[in-house]
Write an enzyme that holds these catalytic residues in place. Structure first.
Site: not given
Length: 293
Positions: A126, A161-163, A166, A268
């Site tokens: 993003c 959680p994914g952001t 990572n 974002n």
């Protein structure tokens, strides 16, 4: 004529917001929405919209390969490194929403047309979608740029959680995109998760170190790039026009979301999804899979 048949792999915030955007498209048709649990919010939302869902993850794509033209992979960087080889073997085109660095780096306003033939298109991050077009514009119009730094601040609530899992990949992939698309080797990317309430909109500042510059010459090119991005991200705007201070050029942009599945402050997530939709629609148009479903 028919729409491009797409599947969305990943039922989190990005995948579910993508679904809402795909459902508005006159070029795309979501034939499968895939996650790991029917109890997840994304799966419940997709089911309520009448979309076919599966909890079999990548196996669902394999089992339905004949009915899918393109997959949006909205899982994780680690998962996409496995999925990419499966998509390749199946001959299914993929748009990678993760910072995996597997596919061809893509910013629609910069190199979109040249990415359409790639089997795997990577949407970077993003922050990359917000910052790299302006960094690219500065680097193309100013000589002897020594260093570029981009700092993105997003609402903490918009980082799922994914952001959070990572963030290292986010940094690596944003910096890789900066180097690849601007040509500047000395770059840095920073991401701030702002816990303020009410939540802030996504804001990104681009710094470019240079000894001297006629900064007025940048105003027109920056406005042209802003307009190109607004063709597919309506909430994108330059809020601080280029200024020169302390030996560096400074430009700041803001992105507000459309408020589809997510709040408007989650610009974002909106910017990367809008960029991905733009690429999928251009692919559909190029391959003449357009018109009425």
């Amino acid at each position: 004529m028919k729409k491009l048949k797409i599947a969305i792999l990943g039922s989190g915030n990005i995948g579910t917001d993508l679904l809402i955007k795909v459902m508005r498209s006159k070029f795309l048709d979501c034939v499968l929405f895939v996650g790991r649990s029917f109890a997840s919010n994304g799966m419940i939302k997709a089911s309520s919209l009448g979309i076919i869902v599966s909890d079999k993850s990548i196996d669902a794509i394999v089992e339905n390969k004949e009915n899918i033209d393109l997959v949006f992979d909205a899982t994780s960087a680690q998962s996409h490194k496995i999925h990419a080889n499966i998509f390749k073997d199946l001959g299914i085109k993929c748009i990678d929403m993760t910072p995996s660095q597997v596919g061809k780096i893509c910013i629609p306003a910069i190199n979109g047309p040249s990415c359409l033939s790639a089997a795997n298109i990577n949407m970077i991050t993003c922050g990359g979608q917000a910052s790299i077009p302006m960094a690219y514009t500065i680097f193309r119009n100013v000589k002897n740029i020594e260093y570029i730094e981009v700092v993105s601040s997003i609402a903490s609530k918009s980082a799922g959680p994914g952001t959070r899992e990572n963030i290292d990949e986010y940094i690596y992939n944003t910096e890789a995109g900066l180097r690849h698309l601007t040509g500047c080797e000395n770059v840095k990317a920073i991401l701030n998760l702002n816990p303020a309430i009410p939540c802030i909109n996504m804001q990104t500042t681009i710094f470019a170190k240079v000894d001297q510059v006629e900064v007025e010459s940048l105003i027109s090119p920056i406005k042209e790039m802003e307009k190109k991005i607004q063709e597919y991200v309506t909430g994108y705007e330059v809020i601080v026009q280029p200024v020169y201070e302390g030996g560096r050029i400074v430009v700041t942009v803001r992105c507000c979301g459309l408020g589809d599945y997510l709040p408007r402050y989650a610009g974002n997530l909106d910017i990367i999804n809008c960029a991905a939709i733009a690429m999928a629609e251009e692919y559909a148009i190029k391959n003449s899979v357009v018109g009425q479903s």
